[in-house]
Design a protein around this motif. Structure first.
Motif, PDB file in Angstrom:
ATOM      1  N   GLU A  80     -11.655  20.008   3.572  1.00 44.84           N
ATOM      2  CA  GLU A  80     -11.334  21.263   2.908  1.00 44.84           C
ATOM      3  C   GLU A  80     -12.219  21.589   1.716  1.00 44.84           C
ATOM      4  O   GLU A  80     -12.656  22.708   1.557  1.00 44.84           O
ATOM      5  N   HIS A  81     -12.480  20.636   0.868  1.00 47.19           N
ATOM      6  CA  HIS A  81     -13.263  20.910  -0.334  1.00 47.19           C
ATOM      7  C   HIS A  81     -14.712  20.450  -0.183  1.00 47.19           C
ATOM      8  O   HIS A  81     -15.426  20.321  -1.167  1.00 47.19           O
ATOM      9  N   GLY A  82     -15.121  20.231   1.062  1.00 43.98           N
ATOM     10  CA  GLY A  82     -16.492  19.815   1.323  1.00 43.98           C
ATOM     11  C   GLY A  82     -17.428  21.008   1.407  1.00 43.98           C
ATOM     12  O   GLY A  82     -17.005  22.148   1.580  1.00 43.98           O
ATOM     13  N   VAL A  83     -18.712  20.711   1.276  1.00 43.95           N
ATOM     14  CA  VAL A  83     -19.747  21.737   1.357  1.00 43.95           C
ATOM     15  C   VAL A  83     -20.766  21.292   2.397  1.00 43.95           C
ATOM     16  O   VAL A  83     -21.283  20.172   2.325  1.00 43.95           O
ATOM     17  N   ILE A  84     -21.043  22.149   3.378  1.00 46.35           N
ATOM     18  CA  ILE A  84     -22.069  21.843   4.373  1.00 46.35           C
ATOM     19  C   ILE A  84     -23.406  21.803   3.637  1.00 46.35           C
ATOM     20  O   ILE A  84     -23.737  22.725   2.892  1.00 46.35           O
ATOM     21  N   GLY A  94     -31.597  28.739   9.203  1.00 48.10           N
ATOM     22  CA  GLY A  94     -32.850  28.930   9.929  1.00 48.10           C
ATOM     23  C   GLY A  94     -34.071  28.465   9.171  1.00 48.10           C
ATOM     24  O   GLY A  94     -35.169  28.969   9.385  1.00 48.10           O
ATOM     25  N   ILE A  95     -33.881  27.492   8.288  1.00 48.51           N
ATOM     26  CA  ILE A  95     -34.996  26.954   7.506  1.00 48.51           C
ATOM     27  C   ILE A  95     -35.382  25.602   8.101  1.00 48.51           C
ATOM     28  O   ILE A  95     -34.545  24.736   8.290  1.00 48.51           O
ATOM     29  N   GLY A  96     -36.649  25.419   8.387  1.00 50.69           N
ATOM     30  CA  GLY A  96     -37.117  24.148   8.921  1.00 50.69           C
ATOM     31  C   GLY A  96     -36.985  24.081  10.432  1.00 50.69           C
ATOM     32  O   GLY A  96     -36.539  25.025  11.084  1.00 50.69           O
ATOM     33  N   THR A  97     -37.374  22.947  10.967  1.00 49.01           N
ATOM     34  CA  THR A  97     -37.384  22.777  12.416  1.00 49.01           C
ATOM     35  C   THR A  97     -36.483  21.651  12.898  1.00 49.01           C
ATOM     36  O   THR A  97     -36.333  21.466  14.094  1.00 49.01           O
ATOM     37  N   GLN A  98     -35.904  20.901  11.984  1.00 43.59           N
ATOM     38  CA  GLN A  98     -35.073  19.778  12.399  1.00 43.59           C
ATOM     39  C   GLN A  98     -33.681  20.251  12.815  1.00 43.59           C
ATOM     40  O   GLN A  98     -33.115  21.147  12.213  1.00 43.59           O
ATOM     41  N   ALA A  99     -33.163  19.632  13.864  1.00 43.60           N
ATOM     42  CA  ALA A  99     -31.814  19.921  14.351  1.00 43.60           C
ATOM     43  C   ALA A  99     -30.985  18.642  14.243  1.00 43.60           C
ATOM     44  O   ALA A  99     -31.132  17.738  15.067  1.00 43.60           O
ATOM     45  N   PRO A 100     -30.142  18.519  13.217  1.00 38.33           N
ATOM     46  CA  PRO A 100     -29.369  17.286  13.051  1.00 38.33           C
ATOM     47  C   PRO A 100     -28.351  17.101  14.173  1.00 38.33           C
ATOM     48  O   PRO A 100     -27.813  18.069  14.702  1.00 38.33           O
ATOM     49  N   PHE A 101     -28.105  15.875  14.534  1.00 38.36           N
ATOM     50  CA  PHE A 101     -27.125  15.576  15.574  1.00 38.36           C
ATOM     51  C   PHE A 101     -25.743  15.342  14.984  1.00 38.36           C
ATOM     52  O   PHE A 101     -24.782  15.120  15.705  1.00 38.36           O
ATOM     53  N   GLU A 102     -25.643  15.408  13.662  1.00 36.08           N
ATOM     54  CA  GLU A 102     -24.370  15.253  12.971  1.00 36.08           C
ATOM     55  C   GLU A 102     -24.275  16.314  11.887  1.00 36.08           C
ATOM     56  O   GLU A 102     -25.280  16.907  11.496  1.00 36.08           O
ATOM     57  N   VAL A 103     -23.064  16.571  11.424  1.00 34.11           N
ATOM     58  CA  VAL A 103     -22.859  17.578  10.380  1.00 34.11           C
ATOM     59  C   VAL A 103     -22.886  16.872   9.025  1.00 34.11           C
ATOM     60  O   VAL A 103     -22.153  15.913   8.805  1.00 34.11           O
ATOM     61  N   TRP A 104     -23.729  17.360   8.140  1.00 37.23           N
ATOM     62  CA  TRP A 104     -23.845  16.802   6.794  1.00 37.23           C
ATOM     63  C   TRP A 104     -22.892  17.557   5.876  1.00 37.23           C
ATOM     64  O   TRP A 104     -22.953  18.782   5.770  1.00 37.23           O
ATOM     65  N   VAL A 105     -22.002  16.807   5.199  1.00 34.75           N
ATOM     66  CA  VAL A 105     -21.010  17.415   4.322  1.00 34.75           C
ATOM     67  C   VAL A 105     -21.036  16.663   2.993  1.00 34.75           C
ATOM     68  O   VAL A 105     -21.007  15.433   2.962  1.00 34.75           O
ATOM     69  N   ALA A 106     -21.076  17.410   1.894  1.00 37.05           N
ATOM     70  CA  ALA A 106     -20.984  16.825   0.553  1.00 37.05           C
ATOM     71  C   ALA A 106     -19.544  16.957   0.072  1.00 37.05           C
ATOM     72  O   ALA A 106     -18.914  17.998   0.260  1.00 37.05           O
ATOM     73  N   ILE A 107     -19.037  15.894  -0.541  1.00 39.18           N
ATOM     74  CA  ILE A 107     -17.697  15.931  -1.104  1.00 39.18           C
ATOM     75  C   ILE A 107     -17.758  15.491  -2.549  1.00 39.18           C
ATOM     76  O   ILE A 107     -18.701  14.839  -2.983  1.00 39.18           O
ATOM     77  N   ASP A 108     -16.724  15.828  -3.295  1.00 40.56           N
ATOM     78  CA  ASP A 108     -16.638  15.466  -4.694  1.00 40.56           C
ATOM     79  C   ASP A 108     -16.545  13.945  -4.846  1.00 40.56           C
ATOM     80  O   ASP A 108     -16.003  13.264  -3.973  1.00 40.56           O
ATOM     81  N   VAL A 109     -17.021  13.447  -5.957  1.00 44.72           N
ATOM     82  CA  VAL A 109     -16.992  12.016  -6.217  1.00 44.72           C
ATOM     83  C   VAL A 109     -15.557  11.465  -6.184  1.00 44.72           C
ATOM     84  O   VAL A 109     -15.329  10.351  -5.719  1.00 44.72           O
ATOM     85  N   HIS A 110     -14.605  12.264  -6.631  1.00 44.60           N
ATOM     86  CA  HIS A 110     -13.223  11.803  -6.705  1.00 44.60           C
ATOM     87  C   HIS A 110     -12.402  12.115  -5.447  1.00 44.60           C
ATOM     88  O   HIS A 110     -11.221  11.819  -5.399  1.00 44.60           O
ATOM     89  N   ALA A 111     -13.033  12.720  -4.460  1.00 40.87           N
ATOM     90  CA  ALA A 111     -12.320  13.024  -3.213  1.00 40.87           C
ATOM     91  C   ALA A 111     -12.129  11.756  -2.396  1.00 40.87           C
ATOM     92  O   ALA A 111     -12.910  10.822  -2.494  1.00 40.87           O
ATOM     93  N   ARG A 112     -11.105  11.756  -1.579  1.00 36.16           N
ATOM     94  CA  ARG A 112     -10.899  10.582  -0.729  1.00 36.16           C
ATOM     95  C   ARG A 112     -11.284  10.884   0.689  1.00 36.16           C
ATOM     96  O   ARG A 112     -11.436  11.968   1.122  1.00 36.16           O
TER      97      ARG A 112
END
Length: 112
Positions: A80-84, A94-112
């Motif tokens: 919920e509080h993550g950022v792609i 549409g920036i770059g040419t790489q296509a990741p096979f997984e979704v990258w998500v950033a979460i807060d340091v204090h999130a579980r």
């Protein structure tokens, strides 16, 4: 395209679930519970082939027209509080040419 599943014989509650599923890309179990829908009703629709269980606590309408970004939407709902971010965000914009096979998500340091 609409399929020939037995949606016509759905109860008013099941029809409400189907309308919710058609309007959103995915339904979360907790959102269904908050809306007065029992998780067993979701399971019944999965058994009938109307909904697809797309992950733990996540359901998708079987005839939904999914885009290439559906996995990003599911990841956003799961965290919920993550950022792609990183390669996933670059691909979405549409920036770059790489296509990741997984979704990258950033979460807060204090999130579980």
């Amino acid at each position: 395209m609409e399929s020939n599943r037995s949606v016509e014989a759905a109860s008013p509650l099941e029809q409400r679930i189907l309308n919710l599923a058609k309007s959103q890309s995915t339904i979360r179990t907790r959102d269904a519970i908050a809306g007065g829908i029992h998780p067993e009703d979701l399971r019944r629709l999965v058994d009938r082939g109307v909904l697809l269980k797309s992950g733990r606590g996540m359901y998708t309408y079987i005839d939904a027209e999914l885009t290439e970004y559906h996995s990003l939407a599911v990841a956003s709902q799961r965290v919920e509080h993550g950022v792609i971010c990183l390669l996933s965000a670059l691909q979405f914009h549409g920036i770059g040419t790489q296509a990741p096979f997984e979704v990258w998500v950033a979460i807060d340091v204090h999130a579980r």
